[in-house]
Design a protein around this motif. Sequence first.
Motif, PDB file in Angstrom:
ATOM      1  N   VAL A  42       0.712  -1.310  -0.067  1.00 58.05           N
ATOM      2  CA  VAL A  42      -0.010  -0.064  -0.038  1.00 58.05           C
ATOM      3  C   VAL A  42       0.782   1.263   0.058  1.00 58.05           C
ATOM      4  CG1 VAL A  42      -1.533   1.338   1.223  1.00 58.05           C
ATOM      5  CG2 VAL A  42      -2.112  -1.096   1.079  1.00 58.05           C
ATOM      6  N   ALA A  43       1.961   1.176   0.903  1.00 53.97           N
ATOM      7  CA  ALA A  43       2.889   2.354   0.935  1.00 53.97           C
ATOM      8  C   ALA A  43       3.621   2.795  -0.264  1.00 53.97           C
ATOM      9  CB  ALA A  43       3.777   2.488   2.227  1.00 53.97           C
ATOM     10  N   GLY A  44       3.585   1.562  -1.356  1.00 54.05           N
ATOM     11  CA  GLY A  44       4.327   1.645  -2.369  1.00 54.05           C
ATOM     12  C   GLY A  44       3.465   1.915  -3.592  1.00 54.05           C
ATOM     13  N   ASP A  45       2.298   2.352  -3.382  1.00 52.55           N
ATOM     14  CA  ASP A  45       1.362   2.496  -4.278  1.00 52.55           C
ATOM     15  C   ASP A  45       1.050   1.572  -5.481  1.00 52.55           C
ATOM     16  OD1 ASP A  45       1.097   5.217  -3.278  1.00 52.55           O
ATOM     17  OD2 ASP A  45       2.662   5.963  -4.421  1.00 52.55           O
ATOM     18  N   ALA A  46       1.106   0.162  -4.696  1.00 52.47           N
ATOM     19  CA  ALA A  46       0.420  -0.781  -5.588  1.00 52.47           C
ATOM     20  C   ALA A  46      -0.931  -0.728  -5.742  1.00 52.47           C
ATOM     21  CB  ALA A  46       0.748  -2.378  -4.921  1.00 52.47           C
ATOM     22  N   ASP A  47      -1.517  -0.852  -7.013  1.00 51.92           N
ATOM     23  CA  ASP A  47      -2.897  -1.091  -7.156  1.00 51.92           C
ATOM     24  C   ASP A  47      -3.633  -1.946  -6.596  1.00 51.92           C
ATOM     25  OD1 ASP A  47      -2.789   1.495  -8.345  1.00 51.92           O
ATOM     26  OD2 ASP A  47      -2.642   0.747 -10.311  1.00 51.92           O
ATOM     27  N   ALA A  48      -3.017  -3.474  -6.556  1.00 56.63           N
ATOM     28  CA  ALA A  48      -3.741  -4.547  -6.098  1.00 56.63           C
ATOM     29  C   ALA A  48      -2.900  -5.527  -5.630  1.00 56.63           C
ATOM     30  CB  ALA A  48      -4.744  -5.202  -6.856  1.00 56.63           C
ATOM     31  N   VAL A  49      -3.225  -6.400  -4.911  1.00 59.68           N
ATOM     32  CA  VAL A  49      -2.211  -7.417  -4.363  1.00 59.68           C
ATOM     33  C   VAL A  49      -2.938  -9.150  -4.622  1.00 59.68           C
ATOM     34  CG1 VAL A  49      -1.628  -8.632  -2.053  1.00 59.68           C
ATOM     35  CG2 VAL A  49      -1.407  -6.121  -2.381  1.00 59.68           C
ATOM     36  N   VAL A  50      -1.914  -9.987  -5.089  1.00 53.80           N
ATOM     37  CA  VAL A  50      -2.171 -11.185  -5.278  1.00 53.80           C
ATOM     38  C   VAL A  50      -1.619 -12.201  -4.008  1.00 53.80           C
ATOM     39  CG1 VAL A  50      -2.089 -13.338  -6.643  1.00 53.80           C
ATOM     40  CG2 VAL A  50      -2.660 -11.249  -7.747  1.00 53.80           C
ATOM     41  N   LEU A  51      -2.072 -12.740  -3.258  1.00 56.47           N
ATOM     42  CA  LEU A  51      -1.553 -13.597  -2.347  1.00 56.47           C
ATOM     43  C   LEU A  51      -1.675 -15.145  -2.813  1.00 56.47           C
ATOM     44  CD1 LEU A  51      -0.453 -13.672   0.662  1.00 56.47           C
ATOM     45  CD2 LEU A  51      -2.696 -14.632   1.281  1.00 56.47           C
TER      46      LEU A  51
END
Length: 258
Positions: A42-51
């Motif tokens: 989030v801090a790195g400005d990712a738009d979304a996450v895959v786990l």
Amino acid sequence: MTTHVQILDHGRIRELRLARPPANALDPALCRALIAALDAAVAGDADAVVLSGAPGMFSAGLDVPHLMSLGEDRHALRAAWGAFFGAARALAGLRIPVVAAITGHAPAGGCVLSLCCDYRVMARSTDPAKPYALGMNETQVGLAVPDGAQQLMRRVVGRHRAERLLVAGSMVAAEEALRIGLVDELAGVDDVVPRAILWLQDLLRLPRAPMLQTRALARADLVQALDPEHLHLDRFVDGWYEADTQAGLRALMAKLGK
């Protein structure tokens, strides 16, 4: 690479791959690493996450040998469970979309983490006779499922079906999981992460602010379910030391040792 979590960027979609061989068992160090990786995304400005996890094993759930090694140290035991549910809350409360790429089996805590995500893509086993499965199988080893975790299951499959699965501690094979809505999509093991990314790319084409605002409202019950007041960890720790639970855990330890 952070400890136990491998970071791979696919454009502005960040994949967080659980990387604690052999089974991605969730000890406090892995849970803390996951929380830190989510915060960094989030801090790195990712738009979304895959786990994601390893081929054949998303996560085997809580690290039972580690928990058993704590003996009578109730404070340490409570802290270990608190770290796990902290990771679950971090996923549930993430302000950007997150997809579970369920790369194999996902019992107990592995299933909980997947249910904290927006969407679940699960792998098909290459051996139809040995399908990958997921579920909260805690009662099989003598553990009760906290109400907050139960609510996650009810949220996706309905109250009656959740009751049947939770009380029996059932593990659900991938095809059945898709049929009942426990997962949203099936894919080959090598295609699970690409399918997760594709789903997110479609979502991210929507106007961003309205999508994120609507998502936050839709997921408010999920975040609330994992509030500490719904988990009753002190009661759970007391139950850990009951005779039936300890017998079930010792039997599991013997099975793991084979």
